[in-house]
Design an enzyme around this catalytic site. Structure first.
Site, PDB file in Angstrom:
ATOM      1  N   GLU A 278      -2.112  -2.749  -0.062  1.00 36.74           N
ATOM      2  CA  GLU A 278      -1.052  -3.693  -0.414  1.00 36.74           C
ATOM      3  C   GLU A 278      -1.402  -4.465  -1.695  1.00 36.74           C
ATOM      4  O   GLU A 278      -2.460  -5.067  -1.820  1.00 36.74           O
ATOM      5  CB  GLU A 278      -0.829  -4.677   0.737  1.00 36.74           C
ATOM      6  CG  GLU A 278       0.155  -5.782   0.442  1.00 36.74           C
ATOM      7  CD  GLU A 278       1.564  -5.272   0.199  1.00 36.74           C
ATOM      8  OE1 GLU A 278       2.120  -5.581  -0.887  1.00 36.74           O
ATOM      9  OE2 GLU A 278       2.107  -4.573   1.076  1.00 36.74           O
ATOM     10  N   SER A 324       6.951  -2.029  -1.905  1.00 42.12           N
ATOM     11  CA  SER A 324       6.094  -1.256  -1.005  1.00 42.12           C
ATOM     12  C   SER A 324       6.709   0.083  -0.614  1.00 42.12           C
ATOM     13  O   SER A 324       6.033   1.121  -0.623  1.00 42.12           O
ATOM     14  CB  SER A 324       5.803  -2.080   0.252  1.00 42.12           C
ATOM     15  OG  SER A 324       5.075  -3.242  -0.080  1.00 42.12           O
ATOM     16  N   HIS A 438      -1.557 -10.030   0.346  1.00 38.06           N
ATOM     17  CA  HIS A 438      -0.118 -10.226   0.150  1.00 38.06           C
ATOM     18  C   HIS A 438       0.182 -11.711   0.273  1.00 38.06           C
ATOM     19  O   HIS A 438      -0.568 -12.460   0.890  1.00 38.06           O
ATOM     20  CB  HIS A 438       0.622  -9.443   1.243  1.00 38.06           C
ATOM     21  CG  HIS A 438       2.097  -9.283   1.018  1.00 38.06           C
ATOM     22  ND1 HIS A 438       3.001 -10.302   1.222  1.00 38.06           N
ATOM     23  CD2 HIS A 438       2.823  -8.207   0.641  1.00 38.06           C
ATOM     24  CE1 HIS A 438       4.217  -9.859   0.964  1.00 38.06           C
ATOM     25  NE2 HIS A 438       4.139  -8.592   0.606  1.00 38.06           N
ATOM     26  N   ASP A 492       0.301   0.034  -3.669  1.00 43.95           N
ATOM     27  CA  ASP A 492       1.732   0.319  -3.616  1.00 43.95           C
ATOM     28  C   ASP A 492       2.429  -0.203  -4.859  1.00 43.95           C
ATOM     29  O   ASP A 492       3.342   0.404  -5.391  1.00 43.95           O
ATOM     30  CB  ASP A 492       2.363  -0.265  -2.347  1.00 43.95           C
ATOM     31  CG  ASP A 492       2.114  -1.759  -2.184  1.00 43.95           C
ATOM     32  OD1 ASP A 492       1.183  -2.300  -2.832  1.00 43.95           O
ATOM     33  OD2 ASP A 492       2.831  -2.399  -1.404  1.00 43.95           O
ATOM     34  N   HIS A 493       1.982  -1.358  -5.333  1.00 42.86           N
ATOM     35  CA  HIS A 493       2.518  -1.992  -6.545  1.00 42.86           C
ATOM     36  C   HIS A 493       1.523  -3.061  -6.944  1.00 42.86           C
ATOM     37  O   HIS A 493       0.522  -3.302  -6.263  1.00 42.86           O
ATOM     38  CB  HIS A 493       3.910  -2.590  -6.298  1.00 42.86           C
ATOM     39  CG  HIS A 493       3.968  -3.536  -5.134  1.00 42.86           C
ATOM     40  ND1 HIS A 493       3.412  -4.804  -5.156  1.00 42.86           N
ATOM     41  CD2 HIS A 493       4.511  -3.398  -3.896  1.00 42.86           C
ATOM     42  CE1 HIS A 493       3.616  -5.402  -3.995  1.00 42.86           C
ATOM     43  NE2 HIS A 493       4.262  -4.562  -3.191  1.00 42.86           N
TER      44      HIS A 493
END
Length: 640
Positions: A278, A324, A438, A492-493
């Protein structure tokens, strides 16, 4: 006759609409202040230039929101000036404008994670979440200035609205009153339609998010020209998946090569473990920044750095999406997200060839792990489309004592569960999507003080995730399947940025790619500086496990001697971006808005009208051909 002409009402209506313009400009200033490290503005004059061009987009947003208010203010009802009617208008005005105005304040925070203004795609992001109230509350607590400034500005807006009131007047001559009202409504309707469209020319399409880039030097500044209300309403009900025809099929076969074939021979097929970490940006990991010459650089992933020394890594790799679920489709199925995300489109529910289907075809046991409530982020639904045989989420983990209270099971215990629960059947392919690195950037209470705070909020939780991955490997090394396993790591990013290098527009997509195996047979060691992307992971793994049939892929194997062309692609939410050869191209689906040297990651020097050479012209044609093939395969369900 003044009563019949309704001059007082018209002037006050203009004043009330003018107030909306004032407060939208104030929100633009605040949006920039919150995100000025991401959106560079060179001077005050440059800011005012952007703000001036933003008026057209503010006009569209304001007229969208206030159309009913304007109509009710002008209808010849005779009772328009009465106090109770004005009270109705007051509540209509502030309920609608308040909700719309709040969208802009939400983007003060949300933009840092999405890298684009709020769009209707947010519905796809939140529809599977059950913790929206909790996360929103935490965001407000962590950023009290946002809600305080909203309340203060709305109070000021109400105060200024009430400063000038409509005085009660009764028209004496009804016929002139009605005639003047109808003429006023007709003229206003023309103005409102023109304002919403952004132009009065019949031949010009209504302005959209792409048009903001017409007025900027750097494409990222387009978010300064826009406002969140405009971008949300303009994308409602849109579907940017449109078939196009730029080149013939032979050109696509030769230059895009949508099908790849690899010939590697494998006797004992390896297991595959894919870590989608993440918000794992390249910025956080020292292994990916050794040659970047970043002043006072600090790494926050000591274990991954050590693992990278024993791995094949790509320090110039990019994500193919912004959220995501985009990462999931890119990494596992080789499908990037353009202006509209494939996973949120009407076309996502189709047969898709992916590393999951390839592994299923070879008899692998396939599984997906994510510690959030089952169904969160849309992973379960898309995982079912891809064909995972097993899904393990918070429900299967079945111990809420390890729940972080917001998103998911903490990374450390969930990765321990992951290490011990996989490998019961071999060969296996499994994917785990971590969760702790996150927003709201929390770590377990027992580890408070263990990790350095760093310069941004993200630095502490990414260390916790790195620590959790280290603990995972301590357990995984004891498993009988460990030696013959290929591990893949990527993000994911991206997320929060600290260093100027990663504030560059293209580096908003800068995620790492790592291939590691304790089995030397796979020769996964070294540093490869070629440009790579998430959609290369699927064909690389298909190659490594010896899948000798054709695969549908816009990416390529990063370890194959068979040379396929490399086309790096992603989208900032309004414009598609391609890296081909020595240049970077920005394309809005019809026209090219920019051509840059591929080292110009901040899009500072647009070459589109200044440099022309055969490579650029060929690159433009390849970009169009790729876009054509993508649209054709998505729309006509040819992703298998």
């Amino acid at each position: 006759m003044k009563k019949e002409f309704r001059i007082q009402e018209i002037l006050i209506l203009m004043y009330r609409i003018f107030l909306a313009y004032v407060f939208y400009q104030i929100s633009r200033v605040l949006f920039w202040q919150f995100n000025k490290d991401l959106i560079k503005v060179d001077s005050i004059a440059d800011y005012f230039r952007l703000a001036f061009h933003g008026i057209a987009f503010d006009t569209t947003a304001i007229l969208y929101v206030n159309s009913l208010f304007i109509l009710l203010s002008l209808l010849p009802l005779v009772i328009n000036t009465k106090k109770y009617y004005q009270k109705i208008l007051f509540w209509l005005y502030f309920i609608t404008n308040g909700i719309a105005y709040l969208m802009n304040f939400g983007d003060f925070i949300y933009y840092r994670f999405s890298q684009t203004r709020l769009t209707s795609a947010v519905f796809q992001v939140v529809k599977n979440e059950s913790n929206l109230l909790k996360t929103s509350t935490i965001s407000i607590i962590q950023h009290p200035f946002v809600i305080i400034s909203f309340v203060v500005l709305m109070s000021l807006w109400i105060f200024l609205y009430k400063k000038i009131n409509v005085k009660e007047r009764k028209p004496l001559k009804l016929l002139p009153y009605f005639i003047c009202s109808i003429i006023t409504i007709c003229c206003t309707t023309v103005l409102v339609i023109g304002g919403i469209r952004g132009d009065f020319k019949h031949s010009t399409r209504p302005i959209n998010m792409v048009d903001a880039n017409r007025f900027v030097i750097n494409p990222v500044q387009g978010n300064m020209v826009l406002n969140s209300t405009f971008s949300f309403f303009r994308t409602l009900g849109t579907n940017n998946f449109k078939a196009v025809h730029f080149v013939d099929s032979q050109f696509i076969e030769k230059n895009i090569q949508p099908y790849k074939l690899y010939h590697r021979k494998i006797i004992n097929r390896p297991n595959i473990v894919i870590f989608i970490v993440e918000s794992f940006g390249r910025e956080y990991s020292g292994a990916f920044n050794k040659e970047k010459n970043i002043k006072d650089y600090v790494s926050y992933t000591p274990f991954i750095d050590s693992l990278a020394n024993e791995s094949l890594i790509f320090p110039n790799s990019f994500a193919n999406g912004r959220q995501s679920i985009h990462g999931m489709s890119s990494i596992l199925a080789g499908i990037p997200s353009l202006t509209d995300a494939f996973t949120g489109s009407p076309y996502s529910n189709q047969k898709i060839q992916s590393i999951v289907s390839v592994c299923n075809d070879l008899g692998y046991d396939t599984s997906f792990y994510h510690g959030a409530p089952n169904g969160s982020m849309g992973f379960l639904g898309f995982g079912n489309i891809l064909g995972f045989k097993h899904y393990f989420g918070k429900n299967e983990y079945n111990n809420d004592k390890d729940f972080d209270g917001i998103w998911a099971i903490w990374d450390e215990p969930f990765l321990q569960y992951f290490a011990k629960n996989t490998g019961k059947k071999q060969p296996f392919m499994t994917t785990v999507f971590t969760a702790s690195s996150h927003h709201p950037f929390k770590i377990p209470e027992k580890y408070k003080g263990k990790f350095k705070k760093g310069k941004i909020e993200m630095h502490e939780p990414i260390q916790y995730t790195d620590f959790s991955i280290r603990k995972y490997f301590e357990t995984a090394k004891k498993q009988p399947w460990f030696h013959n396993t290929i591990f893949v790591f990527t993000g994911d990013h991206t997320n929060e940025v600290c260093y100027p290098e990663y504030q560059k527009a293209m580096n908003h997509f800068a995620v790492p790619i790592i291939f590691y195996s304790p089995n030397p047979e796979y020769q996964l060691k070294g540093v490869n500086i070629e440009t790579a992307q998430q959609i290369d992971i699927y064909p690389t793994l298909a190659d490594l496990i010896g899948y000798n049939k054709k695969i549908r892929s816009w990416g390529k194997s990063l370890v194959s001697p068979e040379k396929y062309s490399s086309i790096i692609v992603n989208s900032d939410g309004g414009t598609e971006q391609f890296i081909i050869g020595n240049y970077l191209y920005r394309f809005d689906g019809k026209n090219f808005t920019g051509v840059y040297d591929k080292k110009d990651l901040n899009f500072d020097n647009n070459l589109i009208n200044r440099v022309k050479n055969p490579e650029i012209e060929k690159g433009k044609l390849i970009s169009k051909a790729w876009y054509q093939d993508y649209m054709d395969r998505v729309i006509n369900r040819k992703l298998h």
